[in-house]
Design a protein around this motif. Structure first.
Motif, PDB file in Angstrom:
ATOM      1  N   THR A 298      -8.680   0.526  -1.392  1.00 49.18           N
ATOM      2  CA  THR A 298      -8.529   0.312  -2.847  1.00 49.18           C
ATOM      3  C   THR A 298      -7.673   1.390  -3.535  1.00 49.18           C
TER       4      THR A 298
ATOM      5  N   SER B 158       2.340  -8.140  -5.778  1.00 51.03           N
ATOM      6  CA  SER B 158       3.000  -7.989  -4.481  1.00 51.03           C
ATOM      7  C   SER B 158       3.393  -9.335  -3.888  1.00 51.03           C
TER       8      SER B 158
ATOM      9  N   ILE C 146      -5.682  -6.850  -0.623  1.00 52.51           N
ATOM     10  CA  ILE C 146      -5.364  -5.422  -0.821  1.00 52.51           C
ATOM     11  C   ILE C 146      -4.277  -4.963   0.157  1.00 52.51           C
ATOM     12  N   GLY C 147      -4.253  -5.563   1.359  1.00 50.10           N
ATOM     13  CA  GLY C 147      -3.217  -5.162   2.312  1.00 50.10           C
ATOM     14  C   GLY C 147      -3.727  -4.810   3.706  1.00 50.10           C
TER      15      GLY C 147
ATOM     16  N   LEU D 229       0.858  -1.185   0.000  1.00 49.72           N
ATOM     17  CA  LEU D 229       0.000   0.000   0.000  1.00 49.72           C
ATOM     18  C   LEU D 229       0.888   1.227   0.000  1.00 49.72           C
TER      19      LEU D 229
ATOM     20  N   ARG E 217      -3.648   0.989  -3.273  1.00 51.07           N
ATOM     21  CA  ARG E 217      -2.902  -0.185  -3.754  1.00 51.07           C
ATOM     22  C   ARG E 217      -1.647   0.296  -4.472  1.00 51.07           C
TER      23      ARG E 217
END
Ligand SMILES: Nc1ncnc2c1ncn2[C@@H]1O[C@H](COP(=O)(O)OP(=O)(O)OP(=O)(O)O)[C@@H](O)[C@H]1O
Length: 191
Positions: A174, A186, A25-26, A4, A177
């Motif tokens: 979102t 990633s 997404i993280g 991110l 990213r």
């Protein structure tokens, strides 16, 4: 390789934040970073550290201990008093003397979450806390967060795909990213 980039938020005592975003997404990465379990590639995190308690997907249960012994273990480790009502709060009263290793998934999750009421940390970093919980247990946990944590000046950052009914602000990750070079997503950064 960043997961991110450009994420920034600030929470005052009594405030909570829900992290949203698609699988991968993280959210976990961000929570682990805020918890101090891994360093950020850049930027700073203030005010969490020793004040933070992190609850991951795992419940951290020791199968050799009973439910009561597990909570006492956490209380001793954090030099905290075991709250008298912690068994009732997490619907564990009937399971106090049960070996933790024999709990169902949802019961084990309730025990893992009860740790949060024991350790007395001001900042709770919660990664999908309601996984395996039935609807009743989700409501009880939401009440714990609202009445026992946030109302007493605690802070919570919660990655969750379900609505806890807490009316908390949401941060959708979102747009944050990180862009990656052509070759890799990633995932390759961790290999
Ligand atoms: N140990 C690891 N090895 C390889 N890739 C990893 C590792 N940990 C995380 N990743 C990758 O980092 C990215 C972010 O993962 P993260 O677990 O933070 O996402 P998440 O938003 O919490 O996902 P979910 O909603 O599925 O729990 C993903 O692309 C993931 O595959």
């Amino acid at each position: 390789m960043p997961v991110l980039t450009g994420v920034s938020f600030r929470l005052a005592p009594g405030e909570g934040l829900v992290l949203r975003g698609a699988n991968g997404i993280g959210k976990t990465t961000l929570l682990r970073t805020v918890a101090g379990l891994q360093p950020p590639l850049s930027g700073t995190i203030e005010g969490a550290g020793e004040r933070a308690g992190y609850a991951s997907h795992a419940d951290g249960i020791k199968p050799a201990l009973t439910v009561a012994e597990t909570l006492q273990f956490w209380a001793d480790l954090y030099r905290a008093e075991l709250p008298e009502d912690v068994f009732e709060l997490f619907d564990l009263a009937d399971l106090r003397d049960r070996s933790a290793g024999t709990l169902s998934a949802g019961q084990g999750r309730r025990l893992g979450l009860a740790r949060l009421a024991v350790i007395g940390r001001e900042v709770l970093l919660l990664d999908e806390p309601t996984v395996s919980l039935d609807a009743f247990s989700v409501k009880r946990f939401a009440s714990f967060l609202r009445e026992r944590h946030l109302a007493r000046g605690g802070i919570a950052v919660i990655a969750t795909h379900i609505d806890l009914g807490l009316d908390l602000p949401t941060l959708d990750l979102t747009p944050y990213r990180a862009a990656h070079d052509a070759a890799g997503g990633s995932d390759e950064a961790f290999l």
